[in-house]
Write a protein that holds these residues in place. Structure first.
Motif, PDB file in Angstrom:
ATOM      1  N   ILE A   6     -18.629  15.682  13.527  1.00  0.00           N
ATOM      2  CA  ILE A   6     -18.267  16.730  12.574  1.00  0.00           C
ATOM      3  C   ILE A   6     -17.394  17.755  13.289  1.00  0.00           C
ATOM      4  O   ILE A   6     -17.767  18.270  14.342  1.00  0.00           O
ATOM      5  CB  ILE A   6     -19.518  17.452  12.019  1.00  0.00           C
ATOM      6  N   LEU A   7     -16.225  18.041  12.707  1.00  0.00           N
ATOM      7  CA  LEU A   7     -15.332  19.053  13.261  1.00  0.00           C
ATOM      8  C   LEU A   7     -15.595  20.385  12.590  1.00  0.00           C
ATOM      9  O   LEU A   7     -15.666  20.478  11.363  1.00  0.00           O
ATOM     10  CB  LEU A   7     -13.869  18.665  13.030  1.00  0.00           C
ATOM     11  N   LEU A   8     -15.754  21.423  13.384  1.00  0.00           N
ATOM     12  CA  LEU A   8     -15.909  22.794  12.901  1.00  0.00           C
ATOM     13  C   LEU A   8     -14.582  23.485  13.191  1.00  0.00           C
ATOM     14  O   LEU A   8     -14.245  23.713  14.358  1.00  0.00           O
ATOM     15  CB  LEU A   8     -17.047  23.461  13.672  1.00  0.00           C
ATOM     16  N   ILE A   9     -13.809  23.754  12.125  1.00  0.00           N
ATOM     17  CA  ILE A   9     -12.464  24.299  12.302  1.00  0.00           C
ATOM     18  C   ILE A   9     -12.314  25.578  11.502  1.00  0.00           C
ATOM     19  O   ILE A   9     -13.154  25.906  10.663  1.00  0.00           O
ATOM     20  CB  ILE A   9     -11.385  23.278  11.861  1.00  0.00           C
ATOM     21  N   ASP A  64     -16.782  22.092  18.053  1.00  0.00           N
ATOM     22  CA  ASP A  64     -16.406  23.488  17.809  1.00  0.00           C
ATOM     23  C   ASP A  64     -14.965  23.654  18.307  1.00  0.00           C
ATOM     24  O   ASP A  64     -14.718  23.817  19.495  1.00  0.00           O
ATOM     25  CB  ASP A  64     -17.385  24.398  18.567  1.00  0.00           C
ATOM     26  N   CYS A  65     -14.016  23.577  17.369  1.00  0.00           N
ATOM     27  CA  CYS A  65     -12.586  23.557  17.715  1.00  0.00           C
ATOM     28  C   CYS A  65     -11.993  24.960  17.729  1.00  0.00           C
ATOM     29  O   CYS A  65     -12.286  25.771  16.850  1.00  0.00           O
ATOM     30  CB  CYS A  65     -11.826  22.702  16.706  1.00  0.00           C
ATOM     31  N   ALA A  66     -11.153  25.220  18.703  1.00  0.00           N
ATOM     32  CA  ALA A  66     -10.484  26.515  18.815  1.00  0.00           C
ATOM     33  C   ALA A  66      -9.647  26.774  17.576  1.00  0.00           C
ATOM     34  O   ALA A  66      -9.034  25.869  17.011  1.00  0.00           O
ATOM     35  CB  ALA A  66      -9.594  26.539  20.060  1.00  0.00           C
ATOM     36  N   GLY A  67      -9.607  28.028  17.152  1.00  0.00           N
ATOM     37  CA  GLY A  67      -8.826  28.401  15.977  1.00  0.00           C
ATOM     38  C   GLY A  67      -7.412  28.836  16.297  1.00  0.00           C
ATOM     39  O   GLY A  67      -6.648  29.189  15.408  1.00  0.00           O
ATOM     40  N   ASP A  68      -7.039  28.780  17.549  1.00  0.00           N
ATOM     41  CA  ASP A  68      -5.713  29.211  17.988  1.00  0.00           C
ATOM     42  C   ASP A  68      -4.727  28.052  17.848  1.00  0.00           C
ATOM     43  O   ASP A  68      -4.979  26.946  18.335  1.00  0.00           O
ATOM     44  CB  ASP A  68      -5.788  29.678  19.444  1.00  0.00           C
ATOM     45  N   PHE A  69      -3.601  28.317  17.216  1.00  0.00           N
ATOM     46  CA  PHE A  69      -2.611  27.271  16.988  1.00  0.00           C
ATOM     47  C   PHE A  69      -1.928  26.796  18.269  1.00  0.00           C
ATOM     48  O   PHE A  69      -1.213  25.801  18.248  1.00  0.00           O
ATOM     49  CB  PHE A  69      -1.571  27.726  15.953  1.00  0.00           C
ATOM     50  N   ALA A  77      -6.037  14.210  18.493  1.00  0.00           N
ATOM     51  CA  ALA A  77      -7.092  13.588  19.308  1.00  0.00           C
ATOM     52  C   ALA A  77      -8.472  14.034  18.825  1.00  0.00           C
ATOM     53  O   ALA A  77      -9.413  13.234  18.809  1.00  0.00           O
ATOM     54  CB  ALA A  77      -6.905  13.949  20.780  1.00  0.00           C
ATOM     55  N   LEU A  78      -8.607  15.283  18.406  1.00  0.00           N
ATOM     56  CA  LEU A  78      -9.889  15.787  17.909  1.00  0.00           C
ATOM     57  C   LEU A  78     -10.272  15.093  16.603  1.00  0.00           C
ATOM     58  O   LEU A  78     -11.442  14.795  16.370  1.00  0.00           O
ATOM     59  CB  LEU A  78      -9.835  17.295  17.674  1.00  0.00           C
ATOM     60  N   MET A  79      -9.280  14.832  15.765  1.00  0.00           N
ATOM     61  CA  MET A  79      -9.539  14.237  14.448  1.00  0.00           C
ATOM     62  C   MET A  79      -9.950  12.771  14.534  1.00  0.00           C
ATOM     63  O   MET A  79     -10.630  12.267  13.643  1.00  0.00           O
ATOM     64  CB  MET A  79      -8.301  14.352  13.569  1.00  0.00           C
ATOM     65  N   ARG A  80      -9.576  12.112  15.601  1.00  0.00           N
ATOM     66  CA  ARG A  80      -9.841  10.678  15.723  1.00  0.00           C
ATOM     67  C   ARG A  80     -11.332  10.375  15.548  1.00  0.00           C
ATOM     68  O   ARG A  80     -12.179  10.962  16.211  1.00  0.00           O
ATOM     69  CB  ARG A  80      -9.346  10.189  17.078  1.00  0.00           C
ATOM     70  N   ASP A  81     -11.631   9.459  14.642  1.00  0.00           N
ATOM     71  CA  ASP A  81     -13.001   8.995  14.363  1.00  0.00           C
ATOM     72  C   ASP A  81     -13.943  10.084  13.867  1.00  0.00           C
ATOM     73  O   ASP A  81     -15.164   9.943  13.960  1.00  0.00           O
ATOM     74  CB  ASP A  81     -13.617   8.314  15.601  1.00  0.00           C
ATOM     75  N   SER A  82     -13.405  11.167  13.299  1.00  0.00           N
ATOM     76  CA  SER A  82     -14.305  12.187  12.759  1.00  0.00           C
ATOM     77  C   SER A  82     -14.823  11.733  11.390  1.00  0.00           C
ATOM     78  O   SER A  82     -14.139  11.027  10.656  1.00  0.00           O
ATOM     79  CB  SER A  82     -13.604  13.546  12.657  1.00  0.00           C
ATOM     80  N   ASN A  83     -16.054  12.117  11.096  1.00  0.00           N
ATOM     81  CA  ASN A  83     -16.701  11.730   9.840  1.00  0.00           C
ATOM     82  C   ASN A  83     -16.743  12.861   8.829  1.00  0.00           C
ATOM     83  O   ASN A  83     -17.027  12.629   7.653  1.00  0.00           O
ATOM     84  CB  ASN A  83     -18.135  11.269  10.101  1.00  0.00           C
ATOM     85  N   VAL A  85     -15.513  17.353   8.129  1.00  0.00           N
ATOM     86  CA  VAL A  85     -14.841  18.578   8.563  1.00  0.00           C
ATOM     87  C   VAL A  85     -15.472  19.770   7.853  1.00  0.00           C
ATOM     88  O   VAL A  85     -15.666  19.748   6.635  1.00  0.00           O
ATOM     89  CB  VAL A  85     -13.324  18.527   8.249  1.00  0.00           C
ATOM     90  N   VAL A  86     -15.810  20.788   8.635  1.00  0.00           N
ATOM     91  CA  VAL A  86     -16.327  22.045   8.100  1.00  0.00           C
ATOM     92  C   VAL A  86     -15.302  23.126   8.425  1.00  0.00           C
ATOM     93  O   VAL A  86     -14.965  23.329   9.595  1.00  0.00           O
ATOM     94  CB  VAL A  86     -17.692  22.412   8.735  1.00  0.00           C
ATOM     95  N   ILE A  87     -14.782  23.779   7.381  1.00  0.00           N
ATOM     96  CA  ILE A  87     -13.839  24.888   7.586  1.00  0.00           C
ATOM     97  C   ILE A  87     -14.635  26.187   7.486  1.00  0.00           C
ATOM     98  O   ILE A  87     -15.251  26.476   6.461  1.00  0.00           O
ATOM     99  CB  ILE A  87     -12.710  24.891   6.543  1.00  0.00           C
ATOM    100  N   VAL A  88     -14.612  26.956   8.565  1.00  0.00           N
ATOM    101  CA  VAL A  88     -15.310  28.243   8.622  1.00  0.00           C
ATOM    102  C   VAL A  88     -14.268  29.345   8.548  1.00  0.00           C
ATOM    103  O   VAL A  88     -13.244  29.283   9.236  1.00  0.00           O
ATOM    104  CB  VAL A  88     -16.115  28.380   9.937  1.00  0.00           C
ATOM    105  N   PHE A  89     -14.517  30.332   7.701  1.00  0.00           N
ATOM    106  CA  PHE A  89     -13.603  31.463   7.604  1.00  0.00           C
ATOM    107  C   PHE A  89     -14.390  32.720   7.287  1.00  0.00           C
ATOM    108  O   PHE A  89     -15.513  32.656   6.779  1.00  0.00           O
ATOM    109  CB  PHE A  89     -12.524  31.217   6.541  1.00  0.00           C
ATOM    110  N   ASN A  90     -13.813  33.864   7.606  1.00  0.00           N
ATOM    111  CA  ASN A  90     -14.432  35.148   7.311  1.00  0.00           C
ATOM    112  C   ASN A  90     -13.806  35.650   6.004  1.00  0.00           C
ATOM    113  O   ASN A  90     -12.635  36.002   5.984  1.00  0.00           O
ATOM    114  CB  ASN A  90     -14.175  36.133   8.442  1.00  0.00           C
TER     115      ASN A  90
END
Length: 186
Positions: A6-9, A64-69, A77-83, A85-90
């Motif tokens: 799971i990617l936390l972006i 836990d992926c960095a939010g910096d572009f 590479a992070l997306m490879r084989d991910s099942n 995605v959780v988008i976190v925002f304020n």
């Protein structure tokens, strides 16, 4: 047993690391001084399957992926084989609402993930004002499941909602495995 990646972006300073630490039981501490994630942190933990009838466990890799572009070149590479995605925002930061569209486009649309494999978390920082249930999200984002998180007031509700989301991921993995097995048989 299933293994879920799971990617936390989301935007910088949206609370991804605080949520990742909480959801993985890495720490119970909420707050502290801000320290931006460099690249990615991978937290591994076991989770009881909420939606599963057999109550089996799932090995979870929470990225836990960095939010910096400046780390954008690493994202494929992070997306490879991910099942999932959780988008976190304020939701209290107006630019975060607009940025969620970019994150959705780069991580969800590009991978062709289903809505059930995605989750939006409107993360309210400690001491922030009232949470607004209705956010001005773009149409394609408003179809996605959305939870409001406030780890000071309702931590277990956040944990329970996340485990429900993981149950959806396990169901998707199980269905995919069954289709694959059937294609081998037939």
């Amino acid at each position: 047993m299933f293994k879920a990646k799971i990617l936390l972006i989301g935007p910088s300073e949206s609370g991804k690391t605080v949520l990742a630490n909480f959801l993985s039981d890495t720490t119970e501490t909420v707050g502290g001084e801000y320290s931006p994630t460099q690249g990615v942190r991978i937290l591994e933990f076991e989770s009881q399957n909420q939606g599963s009838s057999d109550k089996s466990t799932c090995d979870v890799e929470l990225w836990d992926c960095a939010g910096d572009f400046k780390f954008e070149s690493c994202w494929p590479a992070l997306m490879r084989d991910s099942n999932g995605v959780v988008i976190v925002f304020n939701p209290d930061v107006p630019s975060h609402l607009k940025e969620t569209e970019t994150w959705h486009s780069m991580f969800i649309s590009s991978q062709g993930l289903q809505d059930g494999q995605c989750l939006l978390i409107a993360h309210h920082k400690p001491g922030s004002g009232d949470r607004d249930e209705r956010l001005p999200l773009a149409a394609h984002l408003s179809r996605l499941p959305l939870i409001h998180s406030n780890l000071e007031d309702e931590p277990e509700e956040v944990r329970q909602a996340f485990h429900g989301y993981l149950g959806n991921i396990v169901t998707t993995l199980s269905e995919s495995r069954e289709r694959e097995e059937m294609s081998i048989i037939t």
